[in-house]
Design a protein around this motif. Structure first.
Motif, short mmCIF file in Angstrom:
data_model
loop_
_atom_site.label_atom_id
_atom_site.label_comp_id
_atom_site.label_asym_id
_atom_site.label_seq_id
_atom_site.Cartn_x
_atom_site.Cartn_y
_atom_site.Cartn_z
N HIS B 10 -2.28 9.48 -5.36
CA HIS B 10 -1.36 8.95 -4.36
C HIS B 10 -2.03 8.99 -3.01
N GLN B 11 -1.96 7.88 -2.30
CA GLN B 11 -2.50 7.83 -0.95
C GLN B 11 -1.49 7.21 -0.01
N VAL B 12 -1.29 7.88 1.10
CA VAL B 12 -0.40 7.37 2.14
C VAL B 12 -1.27 6.99 3.33
N THR B 13 -1.06 5.80 3.87
CA THR B 13 -1.89 5.34 4.97
C THR B 13 -1.06 4.57 5.97
N GLN B 14 -1.60 4.43 7.15
CA GLN B 14 -0.93 3.66 8.18
C GLN B 14 -1.38 2.20 8.07
N MET B 15 -0.47 1.32 8.38
CA MET B 15 -0.78 -0.11 8.38
C MET B 15 -2.02 -0.38 9.25
N GLY B 16 -2.92 -1.21 8.73
CA GLY B 16 -4.13 -1.54 9.46
C GLY B 16 -5.32 -0.66 9.12
N GLN B 17 -5.08 0.43 8.42
CA GLN B 17 -6.17 1.31 8.03
C GLN B 17 -6.87 0.79 6.78
#
Lengths: 115, 118
Positions: B10-17
């Motif tokens: 599972h990976q959580v990221t910010q938009m644009g990353q």
């Protein structure tokens, strides 16, 4: 264009009942492959069966059986004497015989087997 | 039994990353794939890869996506600038071959990497 339709979004049956999952496909290709995959709650996709378009012989594997009917473009999957462990999402899929590296999946049927 | 392994689970990221998803296919397999499954929806083909090049890709696989086999064992999917709609489960798969040389369509899938874009 290729398309796979699994009209049954969700099915619930009581354990030991038989259940049939429907699959209807569309393709312009004269030769193609059909598949069924299982996605248990753990999330992975498990290959169950492959059929090529020129082999309409039905297949039985233990409690599982598959009915391929080219005349109706259907490839239905029956589980007899269902068990709780059969609970999963089942995907029917299709690929061109010559481009079988690209598999088109249906939307899946979520099967609940109730104890 | 050999299996396809994927990281992270599972990976959580910010938009644009940028995000890179990793896969280790089964060692003697020659064909590699990425599929994705948006929550509750169907599994969608993204790309297939053979002999160090893309053999087929879908319309989803635009310029934001790339794949690489940097060494003899890994197969990666990179998303350059993530969008909200990229949130999905991404499945890596491998196969011995296709109709021309192996067992067509018998793809072995990993357990998936869930990507959440915020």
């Amino acid at each position: 264009a290729q398309k796979v339709t699994q009209a049954q979004t969700e099915i619930s049956v009581v354990e030991k009942e038989d259940v049939t999952l429907d699959c209807v496909y569309e393709t312009r290709d004269t030769t193609y492959y059909l598949f069924w995959y299982k996605q248990p709650p753990s999330g992975e996709l498990v290959f169950l069966i492959r059929r090529n378009s020129f082999d309409e012989q039905n297949e039985i594997s233990g409690r599982y059986s598959w009915n391929f009917q080219k005349s109706t473009s259907s490839f239905n999957f029956t589980i007899t004497a269902s068990q709780v462990v059969d609970s999963a999402v089942y995907f029917c899929a299709l690929s061109d015989f010559n481009r079988d590296d690209k598999i088109i999946f249906g939307k899946g049927t979520r099967l609940h087997i109730l104890p | 039994e050999p299996e396809v392994t994927q990281t992270p689970s599972h990976q959580v990221t910010q938009m644009g990353q940028e995000v890179i998803l990793h896969c280790v296919p089964i060692s003697n397999h020659l064909y590699f794939y990425w599929y994705r499954q948006i929550l509750g929806q169907k599994v969608e083909f993204l790309v297939s890869f053979y002999n160090n090049e893309i053999s087929e890709k879908s319309e989803i696989f635009d310029d934001q996506f790339s794949v690489e086999r940097p060494d003899g064992s890994n197969f990666t999917l990179k998303i350059r600038s993530t969008k909200l709609e990229d949130s999905a489960m991404y499945f890596c798969a491998s196969s011995e071959g296709t109709g021309r040389g192996g067992r067509p369509g018998e793809l072995f899938f990993g357990e998936g990497s869930r990507l959440t874009v915020l």
